[in-house]
Design an enzyme around this catalytic site. Structure first.
Site, PDB file in Angstrom:
ATOM      1  N   ASP A  28      54.012  37.225  28.979  1.00 29.48           N
ATOM      2  CA  ASP A  28      55.035  38.098  29.578  1.00 29.48           C
ATOM      3  C   ASP A  28      54.484  38.739  30.850  1.00 29.48           C
ATOM      4  O   ASP A  28      55.092  39.637  31.428  1.00 29.48           O
ATOM      5  CB  ASP A  28      55.536  39.158  28.587  1.00 29.48           C
ATOM      6  CG  ASP A  28      54.437  40.091  28.087  1.00 29.48           C
ATOM      7  OD1 ASP A  28      53.303  40.025  28.575  1.00 29.48           O
ATOM      8  OD2 ASP A  28      54.742  40.913  27.187  1.00 29.48           O
ATOM      9  N   ILE A  36      50.327  39.022  26.025  1.00 31.16           N
ATOM     10  CA  ILE A  36      51.505  39.888  25.807  1.00 31.16           C
ATOM     11  C   ILE A  36      51.083  41.316  26.119  1.00 31.16           C
ATOM     12  O   ILE A  36      50.067  41.779  25.595  1.00 31.16           O
ATOM     13  CB  ILE A  36      51.952  39.883  24.320  1.00 31.16           C
ATOM     14  CG1 ILE A  36      52.141  38.464  23.775  1.00 31.16           C
ATOM     15  CG2 ILE A  36      53.223  40.721  24.122  1.00 31.16           C
ATOM     16  CD1 ILE A  36      52.338  38.422  22.245  1.00 31.16           C
ATOM     17  N   HIS A  37      51.816  41.993  26.978  1.00 31.90           N
ATOM     18  CA  HIS A  37      51.516  43.422  27.154  1.00 31.90           C
ATOM     19  C   HIS A  37      52.698  44.238  27.646  1.00 31.90           C
ATOM     20  O   HIS A  37      52.643  45.461  27.643  1.00 31.90           O
ATOM     21  CB  HIS A  37      50.343  43.624  28.119  1.00 31.90           C
ATOM     22  CG  HIS A  37      50.705  43.397  29.562  1.00 31.90           C
ATOM     23  ND1 HIS A  37      50.746  42.151  30.113  1.00 31.90           N
ATOM     24  CD2 HIS A  37      51.059  44.257  30.541  1.00 31.90           C
ATOM     25  CE1 HIS A  37      51.105  42.247  31.391  1.00 31.90           C
ATOM     26  NE2 HIS A  37      51.308  43.516  31.678  1.00 31.90           N
ATOM     27  N   ARG A  38      53.785  43.581  28.078  1.00 33.33           N
ATOM     28  CA  ARG A  38      54.852  44.338  28.716  1.00 33.33           C
ATOM     29  C   ARG A  38      55.520  45.295  27.729  1.00 33.33           C
ATOM     30  O   ARG A  38      55.747  44.947  26.566  1.00 33.33           O
ATOM     31  CB  ARG A  38      55.889  43.396  29.320  1.00 33.33           C
ATOM     32  CG  ARG A  38      55.390  42.679  30.562  1.00 33.33           C
ATOM     33  CD  ARG A  38      55.003  43.671  31.633  1.00 33.33           C
ATOM     34  NE  ARG A  38      54.521  43.005  32.826  1.00 33.33           N
ATOM     35  CZ  ARG A  38      55.238  42.845  33.941  1.00 33.33           C
ATOM     36  NH1 ARG A  38      56.467  43.310  34.010  1.00 33.33           N
ATOM     37  NH2 ARG A  38      54.710  42.232  34.969  1.00 33.33           N
TER      38      ARG A  38
END
Ligand code: UD1
Ligand code: UDP
Length: 367
Positions: A293, A219-221
Protein backbone atom coordinates in the site's frame (compact mmCIF):
# COMPACT_ATOMS: atom_id res chain seq x y z
CA UNK A 1 24.68 32.28 -2.02
CA UNK A 2 20.99 31.44 -1.57
CA UNK A 3 19.98 29.06 1.22
CA UNK A 4 17.51 26.25 0.63
CA UNK A 5 16.11 24.93 3.89
CA UNK A 6 14.96 21.37 3.25
CA UNK A 7 12.49 19.68 5.60
CA UNK A 8 12.48 15.88 5.86
CA UNK A 9 11.07 13.59 8.52
CA UNK A 10 9.75 10.27 7.19
CA UNK A 11 11.40 7.30 5.45
CA UNK A 12 10.39 8.07 1.84
CA UNK A 13 11.66 11.63 2.26
CA UNK A 14 15.14 10.40 3.11
CA UNK A 15 15.20 8.45 -0.16
CA UNK A 16 14.15 11.58 -2.10
CA UNK A 17 16.56 13.85 -0.23
CA UNK A 18 19.42 11.44 -0.89
CA UNK A 19 19.23 12.39 -4.56
CA UNK A 20 18.79 16.16 -4.35
CA UNK A 21 21.02 16.74 -1.30
CA UNK A 22 23.87 14.92 -3.07
CA UNK A 23 23.34 17.04 -6.18
CA UNK A 24 23.33 20.24 -4.14
CA UNK A 25 26.41 19.16 -2.21
CA UNK A 26 28.30 18.54 -5.43
CA UNK A 27 26.98 21.45 -7.51
CA UNK A 28 25.57 23.97 -5.06
CA UNK A 29 28.54 26.28 -5.03
CA UNK A 30 28.54 26.57 -8.82
CA UNK A 31 24.80 27.27 -8.79
CA UNK A 32 24.94 29.68 -5.87
CA UNK A 33 22.85 27.39 -3.66
CA UNK A 34 23.58 25.89 -0.25
CA UNK A 35 21.32 23.54 1.67
CA UNK A 36 20.35 23.45 5.33
CA UNK A 37 18.82 20.05 6.08
CA UNK A 38 16.22 19.87 8.85
CA UNK A 39 14.93 16.50 10.12
CA UNK A 40 11.67 16.84 12.02
CA UNK A 41 12.22 13.52 13.81
CA UNK A 42 8.85 12.13 12.65
CA UNK A 43 10.64 8.81 12.02
CA UNK A 44 13.35 8.03 14.54
CA UNK A 45 14.08 4.28 14.88
CA UNK A 46 17.50 3.41 13.46
CA UNK A 47 15.89 1.28 10.71
CA UNK A 48 13.35 4.01 9.84
CA UNK A 49 15.78 6.92 9.77
CA UNK A 50 19.51 6.70 10.53
CA UNK A 51 20.13 3.69 8.25
CA UNK A 52 19.15 5.81 5.21
CA UNK A 53 21.58 8.59 6.13
CA UNK A 54 24.39 6.04 6.69
CA UNK A 55 23.87 3.92 3.60
CA UNK A 56 22.84 6.57 1.11
CA UNK A 57 25.44 9.17 2.04
CA UNK A 58 22.85 11.79 3.02
CA UNK A 59 24.50 14.67 4.90
CA UNK A 60 23.85 14.64 8.65
CA UNK A 61 20.92 16.99 9.26
CA UNK A 62 21.92 20.46 10.43
CA UNK A 63 19.04 20.26 12.89
CA UNK A 64 16.94 17.38 14.27
CA UNK A 65 13.73 18.57 15.89
CA UNK A 66 13.12 15.15 17.52
CA UNK A 67 9.35 15.64 17.38
CA UNK A 68 8.67 11.88 17.41
CA UNK A 69 5.28 10.21 17.23
CA UNK A 70 1.92 11.58 18.29
CA UNK A 71 -1.52 12.51 17.03
CA UNK A 72 -1.62 14.43 13.76
CA UNK A 73 -2.40 17.78 15.39
CA UNK A 74 0.21 17.46 18.11
CA UNK A 75 2.93 16.27 15.78
CA UNK A 76 2.21 18.82 13.04
CA UNK A 77 1.74 21.64 15.56
CA UNK A 78 5.04 20.95 17.30
CA UNK A 79 6.84 20.80 13.97
CA UNK A 80 5.23 24.07 12.92
CA UNK A 81 6.39 25.95 16.00
CA UNK A 82 9.92 24.53 15.90
CA UNK A 83 10.32 25.03 12.15
CA UNK A 84 9.11 28.61 12.41
CA UNK A 85 11.81 29.35 15.00
CA UNK A 86 14.52 27.88 12.77
CA UNK A 87 13.26 29.75 9.71
CA UNK A 88 13.19 33.01 11.64
CA UNK A 89 16.75 32.41 12.77
CA UNK A 90 18.22 31.23 9.44
CA UNK A 91 16.10 33.33 7.08
CA UNK A 92 16.35 30.85 4.19
CA UNK A 93 15.58 32.03 0.66
CA UNK A 94 13.56 28.92 -0.17
CA UNK A 95 11.98 26.12 1.86
CA UNK A 96 11.85 22.75 0.09
CA UNK A 97 9.48 19.93 1.05
CA UNK A 98 8.90 16.44 -0.33
CA UNK A 99 5.74 14.42 -0.80
CA UNK A 100 2.77 14.33 1.51
CA UNK A 101 3.57 13.64 5.15
CA UNK A 102 2.90 15.75 8.23
CA UNK A 103 6.49 17.00 7.95
CA UNK A 104 5.67 18.24 4.42
CA UNK A 105 2.66 20.21 5.59
CA UNK A 106 4.41 21.69 8.61
CA UNK A 107 7.37 22.81 6.49
CA UNK A 108 5.20 24.38 3.79
CA UNK A 109 2.90 26.12 6.26
CA UNK A 110 5.65 27.50 8.50
CA UNK A 111 7.46 28.93 5.47
CA UNK A 112 4.40 30.32 3.76
CA UNK A 113 3.29 32.18 6.90
CA UNK A 114 6.73 33.80 6.96
CA UNK A 115 6.45 34.71 3.23
CA UNK A 116 9.32 32.38 2.35
CA UNK A 117 8.71 30.77 -1.06
CA UNK A 118 8.13 27.04 -0.93
CA UNK A 119 9.30 24.36 -3.38
CA UNK A 120 7.23 21.17 -3.39
CA UNK A 121 8.88 18.09 -4.86
CA UNK A 122 6.45 15.33 -5.94
CA UNK A 123 3.74 17.95 -6.36
CA UNK A 124 0.19 17.71 -7.67
CA UNK A 125 -0.41 14.01 -7.13
CA UNK A 126 -3.98 13.17 -6.22
CA UNK A 127 -5.86 10.12 -4.96
CA UNK A 128 -9.08 12.16 -4.75
CA UNK A 129 -9.66 10.62 -1.32
CA UNK A 130 -9.71 13.53 1.10
CA UNK A 131 -9.95 11.18 4.10
CA UNK A 132 -6.31 10.22 3.54
CA UNK A 133 -3.89 12.28 5.63
CA UNK A 134 -1.54 12.23 2.65
CA UNK A 135 -4.17 13.78 0.34
CA UNK A 136 -4.82 16.57 2.84
CA UNK A 137 -1.11 17.25 3.26
CA UNK A 138 -0.26 17.28 -0.43
CA UNK A 139 -3.20 19.46 -1.50
CA UNK A 140 -2.35 22.06 1.12
CA UNK A 141 1.35 21.94 0.30
CA UNK A 142 0.54 22.52 -3.39
CA UNK A 143 -1.62 25.51 -2.54
CA UNK A 144 1.15 27.00 -0.41
CA UNK A 145 4.02 26.38 -2.83
CA UNK A 146 5.62 28.64 -5.41
CA UNK A 147 7.54 25.86 -7.21
CA UNK A 148 5.55 22.76 -8.07
CA UNK A 149 7.96 20.05 -9.20
CA UNK A 150 5.65 17.44 -10.71
CA UNK A 151 6.79 13.87 -11.34
CA UNK A 152 4.38 12.95 -14.16
CA UNK A 153 2.19 14.34 -16.92
CA UNK A 154 -0.80 13.18 -14.85
CA UNK A 155 0.29 15.45 -11.99
CA UNK A 156 0.42 18.44 -14.37
CA UNK A 157 -3.07 17.55 -15.65
CA UNK A 158 -4.38 17.35 -12.05
CA UNK A 159 -3.01 20.81 -11.39
CA UNK A 160 -4.61 22.27 -14.50
CA UNK A 161 -7.95 20.70 -13.60
CA UNK A 162 -7.88 22.40 -10.19
CA UNK A 163 -6.81 25.75 -11.60
CA UNK A 164 -4.10 26.18 -8.99
CA UNK A 165 -1.95 28.05 -11.50
CA UNK A 166 -4.62 30.76 -11.59
CA UNK A 167 -3.84 31.71 -7.99
CA UNK A 168 -1.23 33.93 -9.61
CA UNK A 169 -2.26 37.17 -11.26
CA UNK A 170 -1.00 40.68 -11.86
CA UNK A 171 0.23 42.20 -8.62
CA UNK A 172 0.31 38.83 -6.84
CA UNK A 173 3.22 38.65 -4.42
CA UNK A 174 6.10 36.60 -5.80
CA UNK A 175 5.50 33.79 -3.34
CA UNK A 176 2.01 33.23 -4.80
CA UNK A 177 3.12 32.93 -8.41
CA UNK A 178 3.28 29.30 -9.42
CA UNK A 179 6.19 27.85 -11.34
CA UNK A 180 5.22 24.42 -12.58
CA UNK A 181 7.66 21.90 -14.08
CA UNK A 182 7.47 18.23 -14.92
CA UNK A 183 10.91 17.16 -13.69
CA UNK A 184 10.24 13.41 -13.65
CA UNK A 185 10.28 11.24 -10.57
CA UNK A 186 12.99 11.70 -7.98
CA UNK A 187 12.60 8.11 -6.73
CA UNK A 188 13.34 6.90 -10.25
CA UNK A 189 16.65 8.77 -10.08
CA UNK A 190 17.31 7.22 -6.64
CA UNK A 191 16.69 3.74 -8.02
CA UNK A 192 19.08 4.33 -10.95
CA UNK A 193 21.86 5.69 -8.76
CA UNK A 194 21.66 3.30 -5.81
CA UNK A 195 21.18 0.11 -7.80
CA UNK A 196 24.87 0.47 -8.67
CA UNK A 197 25.70 0.31 -4.96
CA UNK A 198 23.98 -3.06 -4.50
CA UNK A 199 26.40 -5.87 -5.08
CA UNK A 200 25.02 -9.36 -5.78
CA UNK A 201 21.34 -8.54 -5.21
CA UNK A 202 20.54 -12.26 -5.61
CA UNK A 203 22.28 -12.95 -2.28
CA UNK A 204 19.72 -10.86 -0.40
CA UNK A 205 17.14 -13.69 -0.17
CA UNK A 206 19.63 -15.94 1.64
CA UNK A 207 20.55 -13.14 4.01
CA UNK A 208 16.92 -12.77 5.01
CA UNK A 209 16.47 -16.57 5.10
CA UNK A 210 13.75 -16.59 2.50
CA UNK A 211 13.21 -19.15 -0.26
CA UNK A 212 13.24 -18.01 -3.90
CA UNK A 213 10.80 -17.32 -5.51
CA UNK A 214 9.17 -15.01 -3.00
CA UNK A 215 6.67 -12.16 -3.01
CA UNK A 216 7.46 -8.92 -1.20
CA UNK A 217 4.81 -7.37 1.04
CA UNK A 218 4.57 -3.97 2.77
CA UNK A 219 1.57 -2.47 4.62
CA UNK A 220 1.53 0.74 6.61
CA UNK A 221 -1.09 3.17 5.33
CA UNK A 222 -3.58 4.49 7.90
CA UNK A 223 -6.52 3.49 5.69
CA UNK A 224 -5.49 -0.17 6.13
CA UNK A 225 -3.87 -0.29 9.55
CA UNK A 226 -6.46 1.86 11.36
CA UNK A 227 -9.42 -0.02 9.90
CA UNK A 228 -9.65 -3.47 11.55
CA UNK A 229 -11.96 -4.80 8.82
CA UNK A 230 -9.58 -3.86 6.02
CA UNK A 231 -6.56 -5.16 7.93
CA UNK A 232 -8.26 -8.51 8.56
CA UNK A 233 -9.39 -8.82 4.92
CA UNK A 234 -5.82 -8.22 3.73
CA UNK A 235 -4.49 -10.71 6.31
CA UNK A 236 -7.05 -13.30 5.12
CA UNK A 237 -5.76 -12.92 1.55
CA UNK A 238 -2.16 -13.29 2.68
CA UNK A 239 -3.13 -16.41 4.67
CA UNK A 240 -4.88 -17.90 1.64
CA UNK A 241 -1.68 -17.52 -0.40
CA UNK A 242 0.05 -20.17 1.72
CA UNK A 243 1.48 -21.93 -1.36
CA UNK A 244 3.81 -18.92 -1.76
CA UNK A 245 6.69 -17.58 0.23
CA UNK A 246 6.05 -13.99 1.29
CA UNK A 247 8.66 -11.67 2.77
CA UNK A 248 7.16 -8.90 4.90
CA UNK A 249 9.36 -6.10 6.26
CA UNK A 250 6.94 -4.76 8.86
CA UNK A 251 6.55 -1.01 9.48
CA UNK A 252 6.51 -0.31 13.26
CA UNK A 253 3.00 1.11 13.03
CA UNK A 254 1.74 -2.13 11.47
CA UNK A 255 3.65 -4.34 13.90
CA UNK A 256 2.02 -2.58 16.87
CA UNK A 257 -1.47 -2.72 15.40
CA UNK A 258 -1.18 -6.36 14.31
CA UNK A 259 -0.06 -7.34 17.80
CA UNK A 260 -2.84 -5.35 19.46
CA UNK A 261 -5.58 -6.67 17.18
CA UNK A 262 -4.45 -10.30 17.17
CA UNK A 263 -3.53 -10.55 13.49
CA UNK A 264 -1.25 -13.57 13.09
CA UNK A 265 0.20 -14.71 9.80
CA UNK A 266 1.22 -18.25 8.86
CA UNK A 267 4.70 -19.74 8.44
CA UNK A 268 4.80 -18.94 4.72
CA UNK A 269 5.06 -15.25 5.69
CA UNK A 270 8.51 -14.28 6.88
CA UNK A 271 8.14 -11.13 8.99
CA UNK A 272 11.25 -9.04 9.43
CA UNK A 273 12.04 -5.56 10.74
CA UNK A 274 12.09 -2.69 8.24
CA UNK A 275 15.17 -2.89 6.05
CA UNK A 276 17.48 -0.18 4.69
CA UNK A 277 16.99 1.16 1.17
CA UNK A 278 19.82 -0.87 -0.38
CA UNK A 279 18.38 -4.13 0.94
CA UNK A 280 14.91 -3.01 -0.08
CA UNK A 281 15.87 -2.41 -3.70
CA UNK A 282 17.81 -5.69 -3.74
CA UNK A 283 14.63 -7.42 -2.53
CA UNK A 284 12.54 -5.61 -5.12
CA UNK A 285 14.90 -6.67 -7.87
CA UNK A 286 14.88 -10.36 -6.82
CA UNK A 287 11.26 -10.92 -5.78
CA UNK A 288 8.59 -12.36 -8.03
CA UNK A 289 5.93 -9.76 -7.34
CA UNK A 290 5.11 -6.96 -4.94
CA UNK A 291 2.06 -6.47 -2.70
CA UNK A 292 1.95 -3.05 -1.11
CA UNK A 293 0.00 0.00 0.00
CA UNK A 294 3.12 2.20 -0.21
CA UNK A 295 3.38 4.97 -2.77
CA UNK A 296 7.12 4.60 -3.27
CA UNK A 297 7.14 0.80 -3.40
CA UNK A 298 4.49 0.76 -6.18
CA UNK A 299 6.87 2.72 -8.39
CA UNK A 300 9.96 0.76 -7.38
CA UNK A 301 8.22 -2.51 -8.37
CA UNK A 302 7.94 -1.01 -11.86
CA UNK A 303 11.54 0.30 -11.85
CA UNK A 304 12.73 -3.23 -11.07
CA UNK A 305 10.38 -4.86 -13.57
CA UNK A 306 8.03 -6.57 -11.10
CA UNK A 307 4.22 -6.68 -11.22
CA UNK A 308 2.56 -4.92 -8.30
CA UNK A 309 -0.72 -5.56 -6.52
CA UNK A 310 -1.74 -2.44 -4.65
CA UNK A 311 -3.70 -2.86 -1.43
CA UNK A 312 -5.58 0.40 -1.86
CA UNK A 313 -8.76 1.53 -3.60
CA UNK A 314 -7.01 4.31 -5.51
CA UNK A 315 -3.49 5.28 -6.46
CA UNK A 316 -1.77 8.56 -7.33
CA UNK A 317 0.39 6.62 -9.78
CA UNK A 318 -2.42 5.88 -12.25
CA UNK A 319 -0.08 5.42 -15.21
CA UNK A 320 1.13 2.16 -13.61
CA UNK A 321 -2.42 0.81 -13.64
CA UNK A 322 -3.04 2.05 -17.19
CA UNK A 323 0.11 0.34 -18.46
CA UNK A 324 -0.76 -2.98 -16.80
CA UNK A 325 2.05 -2.95 -14.21
CA UNK A 326 -0.18 -2.32 -11.22
CA UNK A 327 -3.46 -3.91 -10.18
CA UNK A 328 -5.61 -2.13 -7.61
CA UNK A 329 -7.05 -4.80 -5.33
CA UNK A 330 -8.01 -2.66 -2.34
CA UNK A 331 -8.58 -4.67 0.82
CA UNK A 332 -10.83 -7.16 -0.99
CA UNK A 333 -9.65 -10.67 -0.02
CA UNK A 334 -10.81 -12.36 -3.24
CA UNK A 335 -9.50 -9.60 -5.49
CA UNK A 336 -6.07 -9.75 -3.86
CA UNK A 337 -5.84 -13.52 -4.24
CA UNK A 338 -7.03 -13.36 -7.86
CA UNK A 339 -4.61 -10.55 -8.72
CA UNK A 340 -1.68 -12.49 -7.27
CA UNK A 341 -2.63 -15.63 -9.21
CA UNK A 342 -3.06 -13.65 -12.44
CA UNK A 343 0.05 -11.46 -12.10
CA UNK A 344 2.29 -11.34 -15.15
CA UNK A 345 5.07 -9.06 -16.31
CA UNK A 346 3.72 -6.80 -19.09
CA UNK A 347 5.65 -6.87 -22.37
CA UNK A 348 6.25 -3.12 -22.47
CA UNK A 349 7.87 -0.91 -19.86
CA UNK A 350 7.12 2.66 -21.02
CA UNK A 351 9.23 5.62 -19.87
CA UNK A 352 6.70 7.03 -17.40
CA UNK A 353 8.93 8.83 -14.93
CA UNK A 354 11.27 11.08 -16.87
CA UNK A 355 14.92 10.76 -17.79
CA UNK A 356 16.40 10.21 -14.31
CA UNK A 357 17.90 13.70 -14.11
CA UNK A 358 15.32 15.13 -11.74
CA UNK A 359 17.69 16.68 -9.17
CA UNK A 360 19.55 18.65 -11.82
CA UNK A 361 16.29 20.09 -13.19
CA UNK A 362 15.10 21.11 -9.71
CA UNK A 363 18.41 22.69 -8.74
CA UNK A 364 18.71 24.64 -12.00
CA UNK A 365 15.17 25.95 -11.71
CA UNK A 366 15.71 27.05 -8.11
CA UNK A 367 19.06 28.62 -8.99
C1 UD1 B 1 4.03 8.44 7.68
C2 UD1 B 1 3.26 9.31 6.70
C3 UD1 B 1 2.87 8.46 5.49
C4 UD1 B 1 4.07 7.79 4.88
C5 UD1 B 1 4.84 7.01 5.94
C6 UD1 B 1 6.11 6.47 5.36
C7 UD1 B 1 1.91 11.08 7.74
C8 UD1 B 1 0.55 11.48 8.14
N1 UD1 B 1 2.04 9.80 7.30
O1 UD1 B 1 3.17 7.42 8.11
O2 UD1 B 1 2.27 9.31 4.51
O3 UD1 B 1 3.63 6.91 3.87
O4 UD1 B 1 5.16 7.89 7.04
O5 UD1 B 1 6.59 5.41 6.09
O6 UD1 B 1 2.83 11.84 7.82
N2 UD1 B 1 6.80 4.56 14.62
C9 UD1 B 1 7.83 3.97 15.31
N3 UD1 B 1 9.11 4.34 14.99
C10 UD1 B 1 9.40 5.26 14.04
C11 UD1 B 1 8.33 5.86 13.36
C12 UD1 B 1 7.04 5.50 13.66
O7 UD1 B 1 7.63 3.12 16.19
O8 UD1 B 1 10.58 5.54 13.79
C13 UD1 B 1 5.42 4.12 14.96
C14 UD1 B 1 4.80 4.94 16.10
O9 UD1 B 1 3.99 4.08 16.84
C15 UD1 B 1 3.94 5.94 15.35
C16 UD1 B 1 3.48 5.11 14.14
O10 UD1 B 1 4.59 4.31 13.80
O11 UD1 B 1 2.87 6.40 16.11
C17 UD1 B 1 3.08 5.96 12.94
O12 UD1 B 1 4.11 6.87 12.59
P1 UD1 B 1 3.75 8.24 11.82
O13 UD1 B 1 4.99 8.94 11.46
O14 UD1 B 1 2.71 8.98 12.57
O15 UD1 B 1 3.02 7.74 10.51
P2 UD1 B 1 3.44 6.62 9.44
O16 UD1 B 1 2.42 5.55 9.49
O17 UD1 B 1 4.86 6.26 9.60
N1 UDP C 1 11.58 1.12 2.21
C1 UDP C 1 12.74 0.66 2.83
N2 UDP C 1 12.64 -0.36 3.74
C2 UDP C 1 11.46 -0.95 4.06
C3 UDP C 1 10.28 -0.48 3.41
C4 UDP C 1 10.38 0.56 2.50
O1 UDP C 1 13.83 1.15 2.55
O2 UDP C 1 11.45 -1.85 4.90
C5 UDP C 1 11.70 2.21 1.25
C6 UDP C 1 11.14 1.90 -0.11
O3 UDP C 1 12.11 1.23 -0.89
C7 UDP C 1 10.80 3.27 -0.64
C8 UDP C 1 10.38 4.02 0.60
O4 UDP C 1 10.91 3.29 1.70
O5 UDP C 1 11.93 3.90 -1.20
C9 UDP C 1 8.88 4.05 0.68
O6 UDP C 1 8.49 4.47 1.94
P1 UDP C 1 7.12 4.03 2.61
O7 UDP C 1 6.58 2.83 1.97
O8 UDP C 1 7.37 3.98 4.07
O9 UDP C 1 6.21 5.32 2.35
P2 UDP C 1 5.32 5.86 1.13
O10 UDP C 1 6.14 5.81 -0.11
O11 UDP C 1 4.08 5.05 1.07
O12 UDP C 1 4.99 7.25 1.55
Amino acid sequence: MKEILTVVGARPQFVKAAVLSRYLNENGERLGLRECLVHTGQHYDDNMSEVFFREMGIPTPDVNLAVGSGSHGKMTGEMLALLEAIMLERKPDIVLVYGDTNSTLAGALAASKLQIPVAHVEACLRSYMMAMPEEQNRRLADQLSTWLFCPTATAIANLDEEGIRDLAGPGTPTADRKRVTNVGDIMYEASLYYRQAVSAPESVAARFSVRVPFSLLTIHRAENTDDPTRLHCIADAIEALSDRTILFPVHPRTRKIMAASGVHLGKHVRQIDPVGYLDMIALESTCELVLTDSGGVQKEAFFFGKPCITLRDATEWVELVDSGWNTLAGADTEKIIEAVRAATVPANRPALYGDGACAEKIARELA
